[in-house]
Design an enzyme around this catalytic site. Sequence first.
Site, short mmCIF file in Angstrom:
data_model
loop_
_atom_site.label_atom_id
_atom_site.label_comp_id
_atom_site.label_asym_id
_atom_site.label_seq_id
_atom_site.Cartn_x
_atom_site.Cartn_y
_atom_site.Cartn_z
N SER A 165 0.85 -1.20 0.00
CA SER A 165 0.00 0.00 0.00
C SER A 165 0.88 1.24 0.00
O SER A 165 1.83 1.34 0.78
CB SER A 165 -0.87 0.02 1.25
OG SER A 165 -1.37 1.33 1.46
N HIS A 207 -1.23 -1.35 -4.17
CA HIS A 207 -2.51 -1.18 -3.47
C HIS A 207 -2.74 0.32 -3.23
O HIS A 207 -1.94 0.98 -2.55
CB HIS A 207 -2.44 -1.95 -2.15
CG HIS A 207 -3.69 -1.94 -1.33
ND1 HIS A 207 -4.73 -2.82 -1.55
CD2 HIS A 207 -4.07 -1.19 -0.28
CE1 HIS A 207 -5.69 -2.60 -0.66
NE2 HIS A 207 -5.31 -1.61 0.13
N ASP A 229 -5.12 3.09 -1.67
CA ASP A 229 -6.20 3.28 -0.70
C ASP A 229 -6.94 4.58 -1.00
O ASP A 229 -6.41 5.67 -0.77
CB ASP A 229 -5.61 3.31 0.72
CG ASP A 229 -5.19 1.93 1.18
OD1 ASP A 229 -6.04 1.02 1.17
OD2 ASP A 229 -4.01 1.76 1.54
N HIS A 236 -8.46 0.08 -3.55
CA HIS A 236 -9.28 -0.28 -2.38
C HIS A 236 -10.11 0.95 -2.04
O HIS A 236 -9.59 1.94 -1.51
CB HIS A 236 -8.34 -0.67 -1.22
CG HIS A 236 -9.05 -0.94 0.07
ND1 HIS A 236 -8.38 -1.04 1.28
CD2 HIS A 236 -10.36 -1.16 0.35
CE1 HIS A 236 -9.24 -1.30 2.25
NE2 HIS A 236 -10.46 -1.36 1.71
N MET A 249 -12.44 3.05 -0.01
CA MET A 249 -13.05 3.29 1.31
C MET A 249 -13.85 4.57 1.19
O MET A 249 -13.49 5.63 1.71
CB MET A 249 -11.96 3.36 2.38
CG MET A 249 -11.36 1.98 2.68
SD MET A 249 -9.76 2.08 3.48
CE MET A 249 -8.75 2.34 2.02
N MET A 308 -10.45 -7.07 6.15
CA MET A 308 -9.67 -6.05 6.85
C MET A 308 -9.22 -6.59 8.20
O MET A 308 -10.03 -7.17 8.93
CB MET A 308 -10.51 -4.79 7.08
CG MET A 308 -10.90 -4.01 5.84
SD MET A 308 -9.52 -3.32 4.92
CE MET A 308 -8.66 -2.35 6.16
N GLY A 325 -2.96 3.91 8.00
CA GLY A 325 -1.88 2.93 8.03
C GLY A 325 -1.27 2.89 9.42
O GLY A 325 -1.57 3.72 10.28
N ASP A 362 -5.56 -7.03 4.84
CA ASP A 362 -5.10 -5.65 4.78
C ASP A 362 -5.19 -5.03 6.17
O ASP A 362 -6.27 -4.94 6.75
CB ASP A 362 -6.00 -4.88 3.79
CG ASP A 362 -5.58 -3.43 3.62
OD1 ASP A 362 -4.52 -3.02 4.14
OD2 ASP A 362 -6.34 -2.69 2.95
N SER A 421 2.88 0.28 6.03
CA SER A 421 3.99 0.82 6.81
C SER A 421 5.15 -0.17 6.87
O SER A 421 6.31 0.25 6.90
CB SER A 421 3.52 1.23 8.21
OG SER A 421 2.76 0.21 8.79
C1 DX5 Z 1 -6.12 1.03 5.94
C2 DX5 Z 1 -5.70 0.69 4.53
C3 DX5 Z 1 -4.52 -0.17 4.46
C4 DX5 Z 1 -3.30 0.44 5.10
C5 DX5 Z 1 -2.33 -0.63 5.42
O1 DX5 Z 1 -7.36 1.62 5.94
O2 DX5 Z 1 -6.75 0.03 3.84
O3 DX5 Z 1 -4.26 -0.53 3.12
O4 DX5 Z 1 -2.66 1.35 4.28
O5 DX5 Z 1 -1.28 -0.05 6.12
P1 DX5 Z 1 -0.52 -0.88 7.22
O6 DX5 Z 1 0.12 -2.02 6.51
O7 DX5 Z 1 0.46 0.09 7.78
O8 DX5 Z 1 -1.53 -1.33 8.24
ZN ZN Z 2 -6.21 -0.88 1.89
#
Ligand code: DX5
Ligand code: ZN
Length: 223
Positions: free
Chosen positions: A8, A31, A33, A64, A66, A135, A142, A173, A196
């Site tokens: 991501s 990915h 977001d 993805h 949201m 999820m 993140g 994720d 991250s």
């Molecule tokens: C959170 C996102 C994830 C996020 C993952 O809402 O959908 O894709 O960026 O980041 P990490 O790996 O740091 O949890």
């Molecule tokens: Zn995501």
Amino acid sequence: MGIQITPSILNADFARLGEEVARISSADWVHVDVMDNHFVPNMTFGPAMVEALSRSTSIPLDAHLMIEDCDRNAPAYVEAGAGSVTFHVEATKAPVRLAREIRAMGARASMALKPATPIEPYEALLPELDMLLIMTVEPGFGGQKFLDLCLPKIRRARELMRKHGVETWLQVDGGVSVDTIARCAEAGADVFVAGSAVYSADDPDAMVRDLRARAEATADLSA
Ligand code: DX5
Ligand code: ZN
């Protein structure tokens, strides 16, 4: 299809996104977001950014969403060049119609579940989907801690896929790292988002390869 790693870019440097994507050349997908500050309390990219990214890399984009009202808003991300589009079932009125529309437009259709959303009510939808996203944090940011309480749902989803004889990919994720990826792979996930963990590493691509090796080792043991 075997194990896939989909970093991501949420924790990448937004001022240099093209260069940031070039640092993860081993990734299977990028990915992206997409957040609208309504479905989640954070705001990121729209279709114009997805289109710009799709021109800047040969790695396919995994969008993805949201965002609210996916029924109306999701098709723009296929048009923008995403190869896979994930809508949240909590933000979609007609998930079967939307999945069919995304597929008809030429992209892979994927549906996401927040941590508190069960898989069982959606069992019959699995053949309509190319991927299911479970999820493992509350969506929005993140760097959050992996929620172990989601592991039984990953296991259950994999069982239901076997029962229906479908080849649906199972993506996880949120909080995926060298410490948690084996647990996800053991439960049956085969597509791994890591934000991250990848972008805080000195060498993001080495981290992608490390995550892949760990997931493959666990998947081989569980096979
Ligand atoms: C959170 C996102 C994830 C996020 C993952 O809402 O959908 O894709 O960026 O980041 P990490 O790996 O740091 O949890
Ligand atoms: Zn995501």
